[in-house]
Design an enzyme around this catalytic site. Structure first.
Site, PDB file in Angstrom:
ATOM      1  N   HIS A  69      11.833 -17.810 -15.999  1.00  0.00           N
ATOM      2  CA  HIS A  69      10.771 -18.081 -16.971  1.00  0.00           C
ATOM      3  C   HIS A  69      10.611 -16.830 -17.835  1.00  0.00           C
ATOM      4  O   HIS A  69      10.883 -15.722 -17.367  1.00  0.00           O
ATOM      5  CB  HIS A  69       9.425 -18.292 -16.288  1.00  0.00           C
ATOM      6  CG  HIS A  69       9.301 -19.569 -15.526  1.00  0.00           C
ATOM      7  ND1 HIS A  69       9.492 -19.655 -14.181  1.00  0.00           N
ATOM      8  CD2 HIS A  69       8.989 -20.816 -15.934  1.00  0.00           C
ATOM      9  CE1 HIS A  69       9.307 -20.911 -13.785  1.00  0.00           C
ATOM     10  NE2 HIS A  69       9.004 -21.630 -14.836  1.00  0.00           N
ATOM     11  N   ASP A  74       8.372 -14.540 -15.900  1.00  0.00           N
ATOM     12  CA  ASP A  74       8.883 -13.969 -14.638  1.00  0.00           C
ATOM     13  C   ASP A  74       9.370 -12.545 -14.897  1.00  0.00           C
ATOM     14  O   ASP A  74       9.449 -11.720 -13.988  1.00  0.00           O
ATOM     15  CB  ASP A  74      10.090 -14.752 -14.101  1.00  0.00           C
ATOM     16  CG  ASP A  74       9.727 -16.155 -13.629  1.00  0.00           C
ATOM     17  OD1 ASP A  74       8.550 -16.399 -13.355  1.00  0.00           O
ATOM     18  OD2 ASP A  74      10.647 -16.994 -13.547  1.00  0.00           O
TER      19      ASP A  74
HETATM   20  C1  GLT Z   1       7.515 -25.023 -11.643  1.00  0.00           C
HETATM   21  C2  GLT Z   1       8.048 -26.399 -11.414  1.00  0.00           C
HETATM   22  C3  GLT Z   1       9.523 -26.353 -11.315  1.00  0.00           C
HETATM   23  C4  GLT Z   1      10.119 -26.111 -12.662  1.00  0.00           C
HETATM   24  C5  GLT Z   1       9.869 -24.740 -13.122  1.00  0.00           C
HETATM   25  C6  GLT Z   1      10.405 -24.596 -14.518  1.00  0.00           C
HETATM   26  S1  GLT Z   1       8.224 -24.274 -13.028  1.00  0.00           S
HETATM   27  O1  GLT Z   1       7.777 -24.206 -10.540  1.00  0.00           O
HETATM   28  O2  GLT Z   1       7.467 -26.932 -10.221  1.00  0.00           O
HETATM   29  O3  GLT Z   1      10.033 -27.530 -10.783  1.00  0.00           O
HETATM   30  O4  GLT Z   1      11.497 -26.319 -12.606  1.00  0.00           O
HETATM   31  O5  GLT Z   1       9.453 -24.280 -15.424  1.00  0.00           O
END
Ligand code: GLT
Ligand code: MN
Ligand code: MN
Length: 413
Positions: free
Chosen positions: A78, A81
């Protein structure tokens, strides 16, 4: 015994039992697969609504190094992150990205995907596609910035998980307006991508929508991959050809569907571009367990479908190492065992695809037994009656192949 000695002994125990487990692949083999390790999975500290963290934080450079040692050749992240919210879109962002680019290069790891955090910060409390123009213009800037980060790190994919696109109270949000506002944000990201790609003389990225049926909102406006496919074809997107899906195995299972069927629908639409791999339970929360730990038979069938269709996109290990696993365990047990289970299931899928029993049975089923043009229902039924037993036989054979029983077994009685 001193605490540090105790810890060392326990780590040795974990390491010894892990190597006793066997079945692991060398890093060179693991690197042959398009498997990506998310920054947020490795750095997840085990916190949740009712749970305090059990692990200490990890910096991106360390995650990249550990993934490289294991043999995971791709890394995903992200924006937040790696860059604190208040440093996004500043000079500090450039410095951080430069550091990450170097860490990737040093370790022979590539960034395959970048995603925007549009759910955690309080500014998204009423969604990134909410009523206030200033929230939406900030959301647009954030998505455009994600596009820049993606190009900067050489990613081919972007993912959008609109987890706050929904509501707790029915009737407060006008769904059609929210969908239009969301489409405008995706349009802005695509336009930005086209402009950056043009100026750098490179290809634009693949923009992938990820659905989750609930969490954190009670009701989601785009809860499934099917809903995302409908949204892509709604006419509201200016560049539908740039937008595909990133199904997550567990998210499809959570609402009670068959993940393999959901993937098949995305495949025939030509939109299966990215895939989050994990496991969990039907009709429960997003527990994000590691791939194949709960539903290995279903996973085998998913991989048979993807292998048979030549899916060549990433397999993103979007799971959460459990709270009971230590920082040490994350890279000693959690990641390597997830990767190796995936590769083993992939190999078993190849075995199933070329299995003579399944192939002969499938051929016989497809040939049928009745004259092709018959209009006699009873005659068609009678002619095929014995053939249909092959359905159960194929089911049995798949379990045999999964458990290795097709190679025989030693008996205890
Ligand atoms: C979050 C979500 C994940 C996604 C991420 C991508 S964020 O943790 O539950 O399944 O893939 O933004
Ligand atoms: Mn996911
Ligand atoms: Mn999930």
């Amino acid at each position: 015994m001193k605490e540090s000695t105790l810890r060392k002994d326990q780590q040795e125990l974990v390491g010894r039992l892990m190597s006793t487990c066997g079945g692991s692949y060398p890093p060179e083999i693991r690197r042959k697969f398009f498997i990506s390790g998310p920054q947020w999975a490795a750095a997840y500290q085990g916190q949740a609504l009712f749970h305090a963290p059990t692990r200490t934080p990890l910096q991106p450079a360390e995650v990249i190094e550990r993934l490289a040692e294991i043999g995971i050749g791709w890394w995903t992240t992200h924006d937040t992150d790696i860059i604190p919210t208040d440093q996004l879109m500043t000079d500090r962002q450039d410095q951080i990205l430069e550091g990450i680019r170097k860490a990737l290069e040093r370790n022979g790891v590539a960034c395959s995907m970048v995603t925007g955090e549009t759910f955690y910060h309080p500014v998204w409390a009423a969604s990134p596609a909410g009523e206030q123009p200033e929230v939406r213009s900030y959301a647009r800037q954030r998505l455009e910035n994600v596009v820049e980060i993606g190009h900067r790190l050489g990613a081919q994919f972007l993912v959008y998980w609109p987890g706050t696109l929904g509501y707790q109270f029915q009737g407060v949000v006008e769904e059609t307006r929210m969908l239009k506002r969301y489409a405008e944000e995706i349009n802005a990201a695509c336009e930005k991508d086209l402009a950056v790609a043009r100026s750098m003389a490179i290809s634009p990225m693949r923009h992938c929508l990820e659905a989750k049926p609930f969490e954190p909102q009670a009701e989601l406006i785009l809860p499934t991959t099917d809903a995302m496919l409908t949204f892509i074809n709604s006419g509201m997107l200016k560049h539908p050809e740039m937008v595909g899906v990133n199904p997550e195995y567990l998210h499809e299972l959570m609402w009670g569907s068959a993940p393999r069927a959901a993937l098949a629908r995305a495949l025939v639409a030509g939109k299966l571009w990215h895939f989050d791999v994990n496991d969990g339970y039907r009709l429960k929360h997003d527990v994000d367990l590691a791939v194949g730990l709960v539903n290995p038979l279903d996973w085998l069938n998913v991989l048979i479908l993807l292998r048979a269709h030549g899916y060549n996109g990433p397999f993103n290990l979007d799971y959460k190492p459990p709270r009971t696993t230590s920082n040490y365990g994350v890279f000693q047990v959690s990641f390597p065992s997830a990767v190796d289970r995936f590769i083993t299931l992939w190999e078993i899928a190849g075995e199933a695809i070329s299995d003579p029993v399944i192939n002969e049975a499938t051929k016989a089923l497809e040939a049928g037994a009745a004259p092709a043009e018959s209009a006699d229902a009873n005659a068609i039924f009678e002619a095929n009656k014995e053939l249909w037993t092959l359905h159960e036989l194929i089911g049995h054979r798949l379990v045999q192949i999964l458990l290795g029983l097709n190679r025989g077994r030693a008996f205890s009685v």
